[in-house]
Design a protein around this motif. Structure first.
Motif, PDB file in Angstrom:
ATOM      1  N   TYR A  51      19.532  -0.698  -6.121  1.00  0.00           N
ATOM      2  CA  TYR A  51      20.196  -0.413  -4.841  1.00  0.00           C
ATOM      3  C   TYR A  51      21.001  -1.636  -4.397  1.00  0.00           C
ATOM      4  O   TYR A  51      22.140  -1.524  -3.931  1.00  0.00           O
ATOM      5  CB  TYR A  51      19.129  -0.061  -3.808  1.00  0.00           C
ATOM      6  CG  TYR A  51      19.659   0.456  -2.486  1.00  0.00           C
ATOM      7  CD1 TYR A  51      19.845   1.818  -2.280  1.00  0.00           C
ATOM      8  CD2 TYR A  51      19.961  -0.413  -1.451  1.00  0.00           C
ATOM      9  CE1 TYR A  51      20.318   2.305  -1.070  1.00  0.00           C
ATOM     10  CE2 TYR A  51      20.434   0.055  -0.244  1.00  0.00           C
ATOM     11  CZ  TYR A  51      20.609   1.414  -0.057  1.00  0.00           C
ATOM     12  OH  TYR A  51      21.088   1.888   1.148  1.00  0.00           O
ATOM     13  N   LEU A  52      20.388  -2.814  -4.568  1.00  0.00           N
ATOM     14  CA  LEU A  52      21.087  -4.061  -4.243  1.00  0.00           C
ATOM     15  C   LEU A  52      22.294  -4.254  -5.151  1.00  0.00           C
ATOM     16  O   LEU A  52      23.385  -4.605  -4.687  1.00  0.00           O
ATOM     17  CB  LEU A  52      20.138  -5.251  -4.420  1.00  0.00           C
ATOM     18  CG  LEU A  52      19.298  -5.711  -3.233  1.00  0.00           C
ATOM     19  CD1 LEU A  52      18.394  -6.853  -3.653  1.00  0.00           C
ATOM     20  CD2 LEU A  52      20.184  -6.135  -2.084  1.00  0.00           C
ATOM     21  N   ALA A  66       9.516 -10.810  -2.106  1.00  0.00           N
ATOM     22  CA  ALA A  66       9.947 -11.709  -1.028  1.00  0.00           C
ATOM     23  C   ALA A  66      10.983 -12.707  -1.540  1.00  0.00           C
ATOM     24  O   ALA A  66      11.938 -13.052  -0.830  1.00  0.00           O
ATOM     25  CB  ALA A  66       8.737 -12.447  -0.453  1.00  0.00           C
ATOM     26  N   ILE A  67      10.807 -13.171  -2.785  1.00  0.00           N
ATOM     27  CA  ILE A  67      11.772 -14.107  -3.383  1.00  0.00           C
ATOM     28  C   ILE A  67      13.127 -13.419  -3.600  1.00  0.00           C
ATOM     29  O   ILE A  67      14.186 -14.019  -3.388  1.00  0.00           O
ATOM     30  CB  ILE A  67      11.232 -14.662  -4.722  1.00  0.00           C
ATOM     31  CG1 ILE A  67      10.054 -15.608  -4.463  1.00  0.00           C
ATOM     32  CG2 ILE A  67      12.330 -15.389  -5.488  1.00  0.00           C
ATOM     33  CD1 ILE A  67      10.413 -16.818  -3.621  1.00  0.00           C
ATOM     34  N   ILE A  68      13.092 -12.144  -4.012  1.00  0.00           N
ATOM     35  CA  ILE A  68      14.335 -11.382  -4.204  1.00  0.00           C
ATOM     36  C   ILE A  68      15.088 -11.272  -2.887  1.00  0.00           C
ATOM     37  O   ILE A  68      16.303 -11.506  -2.811  1.00  0.00           O
ATOM     38  CB  ILE A  68      14.029  -9.974  -4.761  1.00  0.00           C
ATOM     39  CG1 ILE A  68      13.453 -10.059  -6.178  1.00  0.00           C
ATOM     40  CG2 ILE A  68      15.275  -9.103  -4.746  1.00  0.00           C
ATOM     41  CD1 ILE A  68      14.386 -10.694  -7.179  1.00  0.00           C
ATOM     42  N   VAL A  69      14.355 -10.911  -1.832  1.00  0.00           N
ATOM     43  CA  VAL A  69      14.978 -10.786  -0.506  1.00  0.00           C
ATOM     44  C   VAL A  69      15.496 -12.142  -0.038  1.00  0.00           C
ATOM     45  O   VAL A  69      16.574 -12.237   0.557  1.00  0.00           O
ATOM     46  CB  VAL A  69      13.965 -10.211   0.516  1.00  0.00           C
ATOM     47  CG1 VAL A  69      14.573 -10.195   1.919  1.00  0.00           C
ATOM     48  CG2 VAL A  69      13.543  -8.805   0.114  1.00  0.00           C
ATOM     49  N   THR A  70      14.739 -13.212  -0.349  1.00  0.00           N
ATOM     50  CA  THR A  70      15.163 -14.569   0.024  1.00  0.00           C
ATOM     51  C   THR A  70      16.475 -14.939  -0.674  1.00  0.00           C
ATOM     52  O   THR A  70      17.402 -15.451  -0.037  1.00  0.00           O
ATOM     53  CB  THR A  70      14.072 -15.596  -0.357  1.00  0.00           C
ATOM     54  OG1 THR A  70      12.888 -15.320   0.394  1.00  0.00           O
ATOM     55  CG2 THR A  70      14.532 -17.018  -0.056  1.00  0.00           C
ATOM     56  N   TYR A 107      25.130  -9.571  -4.535  1.00  0.00           N
ATOM     57  CA  TYR A 107      24.479  -8.298  -4.824  1.00  0.00           C
ATOM     58  C   TYR A 107      24.171  -8.163  -6.318  1.00  0.00           C
ATOM     59  O   TYR A 107      23.063  -7.773  -6.700  1.00  0.00           O
ATOM     60  CB  TYR A 107      25.385  -7.143  -4.364  1.00  0.00           C
ATOM     61  CG  TYR A 107      25.973  -7.364  -3.001  1.00  0.00           C
ATOM     62  CD1 TYR A 107      25.176  -7.341  -1.872  1.00  0.00           C
ATOM     63  CD2 TYR A 107      27.336  -7.616  -2.839  1.00  0.00           C
ATOM     64  CE1 TYR A 107      25.697  -7.559  -0.610  1.00  0.00           C
ATOM     65  CE2 TYR A 107      27.886  -7.828  -1.581  1.00  0.00           C
ATOM     66  CZ  TYR A 107      27.061  -7.811  -0.473  1.00  0.00           C
ATOM     67  OH  TYR A 107      27.588  -8.035   0.768  1.00  0.00           O
ATOM     68  N   GLU A 108      25.171  -8.507  -7.149  1.00  0.00           N
ATOM     69  CA  GLU A 108      25.001  -8.348  -8.588  1.00  0.00           C
ATOM     70  C   GLU A 108      23.922  -9.277  -9.145  1.00  0.00           C
ATOM     71  O   GLU A 108      23.027  -8.838  -9.881  1.00  0.00           O
ATOM     72  CB  GLU A 108      26.323  -8.617  -9.320  1.00  0.00           C
ATOM     73  CG  GLU A 108      27.385  -7.573  -9.077  1.00  0.00           C
ATOM     74  CD  GLU A 108      28.194  -7.826  -7.817  1.00  0.00           C
ATOM     75  OE1 GLU A 108      27.828  -8.777  -7.081  1.00  0.00           O
ATOM     76  OE2 GLU A 108      29.153  -7.090  -7.570  1.00  0.00           O
ATOM     77  N   SER A 109      23.982 -10.563  -8.780  1.00  0.00           N
ATOM     78  CA  SER A 109      23.027 -11.535  -9.327  1.00  0.00           C
ATOM     79  C   SER A 109      21.609 -11.259  -8.845  1.00  0.00           C
ATOM     80  O   SER A 109      20.657 -11.302  -9.633  1.00  0.00           O
ATOM     81  CB  SER A 109      23.437 -12.965  -8.948  1.00  0.00           C
ATOM     82  OG  SER A 109      23.513 -13.111  -7.541  1.00  0.00           O
ATOM     83  N   THR A 110      21.462 -10.950  -7.551  1.00  0.00           N
ATOM     84  CA  THR A 110      20.133 -10.650  -7.010  1.00  0.00           C
ATOM     85  C   THR A 110      19.584  -9.366  -7.615  1.00  0.00           C
ATOM     86  O   THR A 110      18.405  -9.284  -7.982  1.00  0.00           O
ATOM     87  CB  THR A 110      20.188 -10.516  -5.476  1.00  0.00           C
ATOM     88  OG1 THR A 110      20.738 -11.705  -4.912  1.00  0.00           O
ATOM     89  CG2 THR A 110      18.789 -10.302  -4.908  1.00  0.00           C
ATOM     90  N   GLY A 161      16.280  -9.160  -9.965  1.00  0.00           N
ATOM     91  CA  GLY A 161      15.166  -8.315  -9.524  1.00  0.00           C
ATOM     92  C   GLY A 161      14.814  -7.241 -10.526  1.00  0.00           C
ATOM     93  O   GLY A 161      13.635  -6.965 -10.780  1.00  0.00           O
ATOM     94  N   MET A 162      15.853  -6.629 -11.130  1.00  0.00           N
ATOM     95  CA  MET A 162      15.588  -5.598 -12.138  1.00  0.00           C
ATOM     96  C   MET A 162      14.890  -6.196 -13.355  1.00  0.00           C
ATOM     97  O   MET A 162      14.054  -5.541 -13.986  1.00  0.00           O
ATOM     98  CB  MET A 162      16.889  -4.912 -12.544  1.00  0.00           C
ATOM     99  CG  MET A 162      17.401  -3.924 -11.506  1.00  0.00           C
ATOM    100  SD  MET A 162      18.793  -2.907 -12.085  1.00  0.00           S
ATOM    101  CE  MET A 162      20.138  -4.087 -11.941  1.00  0.00           C
TER     102      MET A 162
END
Length: 218
Positions: free
Chosen positions: A110-111, A168-172, A186-189, A193-194
């Motif tokens: 989604y991100l 939490a680290i992903i959101v950070t 958006y792409e790197s996060t 995360g994936m």
């Protein structure tokens, strides 16, 4: 005095086993997951945000999983299950890893697709970053300590805290990059995360293979 509190001595009058004290504190995490899930789902309905709704469902899964394995710990503590049942609970944990891993991947997808961009103010970003690092560090310390308790249920519950810490680290990361107006936030996060979510799924699959091999020995 502070040292005694840190060692949970204030609970030793009521709970003798160290594992019991860890289970008691895990109840707090369980309640936290429920509260966060309810708040996010209600908020998502009010503001019509798919992003918030996805997180609400994620924490709902966390809550259900923690409840199940606190119940498993109760049986473990009372010695009310056999070795075969132990494998069944391990299989349940493996499936849970896969479900949480898939949820993790979907949130990060989604991100990555940048469906609903979020931009945070600098003070909000700093708060998110602080809480994120505290959560991941405390969860790793808790998981490390739980290994000394020789309680599979408690170790699994503590591992859920690590997964929550990774989220939490992903959101950070996302908050920091979006605050800095990074074009690839958006792409790197999302990709990072994936990748983490895929590792969680892989761990679940490995556990399923392990349980399958152990069952052949019975």
């Amino acid at each position: 005095m502070a040292k005694k509190v840190f060692k949970f001595d204030f609970l030793s009058k009521y709970v003798k086993e160290s594992a019991d004290r860890h289970a008691l504190f895990s109840v707090g995490n369980t309640i936290e997951s429920l509260v966060i899930s309810i708040i996010k789902i209600v908020l998502a309905i009010i503001i019509s945000s798919t992003w918030v709704l996805v997180f609400g469902i994620y924490y709902g899964i966390m809550f259900i999983t923690r409840v199940i394995f606190l119940h498993v710990y109760t049986k473990e503590r009372l010695h009310k299950y056999t070795e075969k049942q132990d494998l069944r609970y391990l299989l349940m944990g493996a499936i849970t890893y896969i479900v949480l891993g898939i949820s993790f991947v979907l949130i990060c997808l989604y991100l990555y697709l940048n469906i609903n961009p979020q931009v945070y103010a600098k003070n909000v970003m700093l708060a998110i970053a602080t809480l994120g690092f505290i959560k991941i560090i405390s969860s790793i310390v808790g998981l490390t300590k739980s290994r000394k308790l020789h309680s599979p249920a408690i170790t699994f519950i503590k591992s859920l805290n690590v997964i929550d810490g990774l989220m939490a680290i992903i959101v950070t990361q996302y908050a920091i990059l979006s605050t800095e107006s990074s074009h690839n936030a958006y792409e790197s996060t999302g990709l990072f995360g994936m990748g983490l979510g895929s590792v969680i799924i892989l761990i679940g699959l490995i556990l399923i293979i392990y349980v399958h091999k152990q069952k052949k020995d019975f």
